[in-house]
Scaffold this active site. Structure first.
Site, PDB file in Angstrom:
ATOM      1  N   GLY A  12      70.073   6.163  18.526  1.00  0.00           N
ATOM      2  CA  GLY A  12      69.730   7.584  18.470  1.00  0.00           C
ATOM      3  C   GLY A  12      70.913   8.526  18.373  1.00  0.00           C
ATOM      4  N   SER A  13      72.042   8.068  17.839  1.00  0.00           N
ATOM      5  CA  SER A  13      73.201   8.967  17.802  1.00  0.00           C
ATOM      6  C   SER A  13      73.005  10.122  16.812  1.00  0.00           C
ATOM      7  CB  SER A  13      74.486   8.193  17.494  1.00  0.00           C
ATOM      8  OG  SER A  13      74.506   7.732  16.167  1.00  0.00           O
ATOM      9  N   ASN A  14      72.283   9.902  15.729  1.00  0.00           N
ATOM     10  CA  ASN A  14      72.001  11.021  14.810  1.00  0.00           C
ATOM     11  C   ASN A  14      71.073  12.034  15.468  1.00  0.00           C
ATOM     12  OD1 ASN A  14      73.206  10.861  11.984  1.00  0.00           O
ATOM     13  ND2 ASN A  14      72.597   8.729  12.363  1.00  0.00           N
ATOM     14  N   LEU A  93      57.267   2.788   6.230  1.00  0.00           N
ATOM     15  CA  LEU A  93      56.061   3.598   6.422  1.00  0.00           C
ATOM     16  C   LEU A  93      55.122   3.460   5.230  1.00  0.00           C
ATOM     17  CD1 LEU A  93      58.085   6.567   7.864  1.00  0.00           C
ATOM     18  CD2 LEU A  93      56.450   5.152   9.142  1.00  0.00           C
ATOM     19  N   ASN A 107      64.818  11.627   5.820  1.00  0.00           N
ATOM     20  CA  ASN A 107      65.471  10.433   6.360  1.00  0.00           C
ATOM     21  C   ASN A 107      66.979  10.520   6.124  1.00  0.00           C
ATOM     22  OD1 ASN A 107      65.677   7.690   7.351  1.00  0.00           O
ATOM     23  ND2 ASN A 107      65.898   6.995   5.227  1.00  0.00           N
ATOM     24  N   HIS A 109      70.075   7.868   5.313  1.00  0.00           N
ATOM     25  CA  HIS A 109      70.299   6.485   4.908  1.00  0.00           C
ATOM     26  C   HIS A 109      71.800   6.269   4.760  1.00  0.00           C
ATOM     27  CE1 HIS A 109      69.445   2.621   3.060  1.00  0.00           C
ATOM     28  NE2 HIS A 109      70.386   2.896   2.178  1.00  0.00           N
ATOM     29  N   SER A 136      73.301   9.516   2.834  1.00  0.00           N
ATOM     30  CA  SER A 136      72.441  10.450   2.108  1.00  0.00           C
ATOM     31  C   SER A 136      71.329  10.927   3.028  1.00  0.00           C
ATOM     32  CB  SER A 136      71.783   9.762   0.913  1.00  0.00           C
ATOM     33  OG  SER A 136      72.741   9.149   0.072  1.00  0.00           O
ATOM     34  N   LEU A 144      60.746   3.192  -1.179  1.00  0.00           N
ATOM     35  CA  LEU A 144      61.733   3.111  -0.098  1.00  0.00           C
ATOM     36  C   LEU A 144      63.114   3.605  -0.544  1.00  0.00           C
ATOM     37  CD1 LEU A 144      62.219   2.019   2.839  1.00  0.00           C
ATOM     38  CD2 LEU A 144      63.029  -0.075   1.756  1.00  0.00           C
ATOM     39  N   ASP A 145      63.697   4.532   0.221  1.00  0.00           N
ATOM     40  CA  ASP A 145      65.061   5.025   0.001  1.00  0.00           C
ATOM     41  C   ASP A 145      65.261   5.638  -1.389  1.00  0.00           C
ATOM     42  OD1 ASP A 145      65.704   4.145   2.569  1.00  0.00           O
ATOM     43  OD2 ASP A 145      66.358   2.193   1.864  1.00  0.00           O
ATOM     44  N   GLU A 174      77.715  11.133   9.022  1.00  0.00           N
ATOM     45  CA  GLU A 174      76.270  11.309   9.289  1.00  0.00           C
ATOM     46  C   GLU A 174      76.054  12.366  10.359  1.00  0.00           C
ATOM     47  OE1 GLU A 174      73.697   7.802   9.767  1.00  0.00           O
ATOM     48  OE2 GLU A 174      75.328   6.539   9.035  1.00  0.00           O
TER      49      GLU A 174
HETATM   50  C1  GAR Z   1      72.370   5.204  11.098  1.00  0.00           C
HETATM   51  O1  GAR Z   1      73.565   4.735  10.507  1.00  0.00           O
HETATM   52  C2  GAR Z   1      71.329   5.507  10.029  1.00  0.00           C
HETATM   53  O2  GAR Z   1      71.881   6.042   8.855  1.00  0.00           O
HETATM   54  C3  GAR Z   1      70.772   4.132   9.772  1.00  0.00           C
HETATM   55  O3  GAR Z   1      70.697   3.523  11.046  1.00  0.00           O
HETATM   56  C4  GAR Z   1      71.706   4.088  11.900  1.00  0.00           C
HETATM   57  C5  GAR Z   1      71.011   4.629  13.116  1.00  0.00           C
HETATM   58  O4  GAR Z   1      71.943   5.024  14.089  1.00  0.00           O
HETATM   59  N1  GAR Z   1      69.479   4.196   9.161  1.00  0.00           N
HETATM   60  C6  GAR Z   1      68.995   3.240   8.368  1.00  0.00           C
HETATM   61  O5  GAR Z   1      69.597   2.208   8.115  1.00  0.00           O
HETATM   62  C7  GAR Z   1      67.635   3.542   7.781  1.00  0.00           C
HETATM   63  N2  GAR Z   1      67.165   2.446   6.993  1.00  0.00           N
HETATM   64  P1  GAR Z   1      71.517   6.023  15.243  1.00  0.00           P
HETATM   65  O6  GAR Z   1      70.248   5.436  15.894  1.00  0.00           O
HETATM   66  O7  GAR Z   1      72.669   5.993  16.200  1.00  0.00           O
HETATM   67  O8  GAR Z   1      71.279   7.371  14.651  1.00  0.00           O
END
Ligand code: GAR
Length: 210
Positions: A12-14, A93, A107, A109, A136, A144-145, A174
């Site tokens: 969950g850092s984002n 999803l 999202n 990615h 992105s 997807l993506d 990010e």
């Molecule tokens: C992030 O790097 C995000 O871009 C990626 O997972 C990580 C989640 O980190 N997402 C994907 O790969 C989506 N398919 P976070 O939980 O610390 O935000």
């Protein structure tokens, strides 16, 4: 203020970066809930600690994607969000779910789409030998993506990079990119023109690593 629900699966850092930007006042968004599919997610625990309503909808309680997605949408819709943000939400999803949030589901990615969709994007970048990599933020569509891109962040790939060092360099971008996009959404400056995104007053939507 516009209302945002954030979906997480793990760290969950984002999500934290977005919540912190919203609380610092740099981004006028109302984060109304954080919802996860795993009860043990560190991101959910953090959100609960800082006083954000949280909920868990476990994919293990459902025997089909349709059933899981319907339960997830019901939980999300209790919070009446304007936008739903996927932030490390690692479930594919259904098109029914995606259609329900058409134009409101975003999202992040960890690659420069349309390169390297799917998983293990940093390993994909290293084995392709690209010299530029990144992340992105895009609208989610049923493919997807592949949805319309709101903004991208770019980092160099170095000769001595490993998946770990490259992932860390991308993650730093990010954490600046996603709150920036949330700010544009919160300010009502984003529109879609076919497959292209327009953000009023933001001609350049490429962020580069520091
Ligand atoms: C992030 O790097 C995000 O871009 C990626 O997972 C990580 C989640 O980190 N997402 C994907 O790969 C989506 N398919 P976070 O939980 O610390 O935000």
């Amino acid at each position: 203020a516009r209302r945002f629900v954030i979906l997480v699966s793990g760290r969950g850092s984002n999500m934290r970066a977005i919540v912190q930007a919203a609380r610092a006042g740099t981004c006028p968004a109302d984060i109304v809930a954080v919802i996860g599919n795993r009860a043990d997610s560190a991101g959910l625990a953090w959100a609960a600690e800082v006083g954000i309503p949280t909920a868990v909808v476990s994919h293990r309680d459902h025997d089909s994607r349709e059933s899981f997605d319907a339960a997830l949408a019901a939980e999300i819709d209790r919070f009446a969000p304007d936008y739903v943000l996927l932030a490390g939400f690692m479930r594919i999803l259904t098109s029914g779910f995606v259609d329900h949030y058409r134009g409101r589901l975003i999202n992040i990615h960890p690659s420069l789409l349309p390169m390297f969709p799917g998983l293990a994007t940093h390993a994909q970048a290293l084995s392709a030998g690209v010299r530029v990599h990144g992340c992105s933020v895009h609208f989610v569509t049923p493919v997807l993506d592949h949805g319309p891109i709101l903004a991208q962040g770019a980092v160099p790939v170095l000769d001595d990079d490993t998946e770990t060092t490259l992932a860390a360099r991308v993650l730093e971008v990010e954490h600046r990119l996603y709150p920036q996009v949330v700010r544009w959404l919160a300010e009502g400056r984003v529109r879609l023109d076919g497959n292209r995104v327009i953000v009023d007053g933001e001609n350049n939507r490429l962020l580069e690593s520091a």
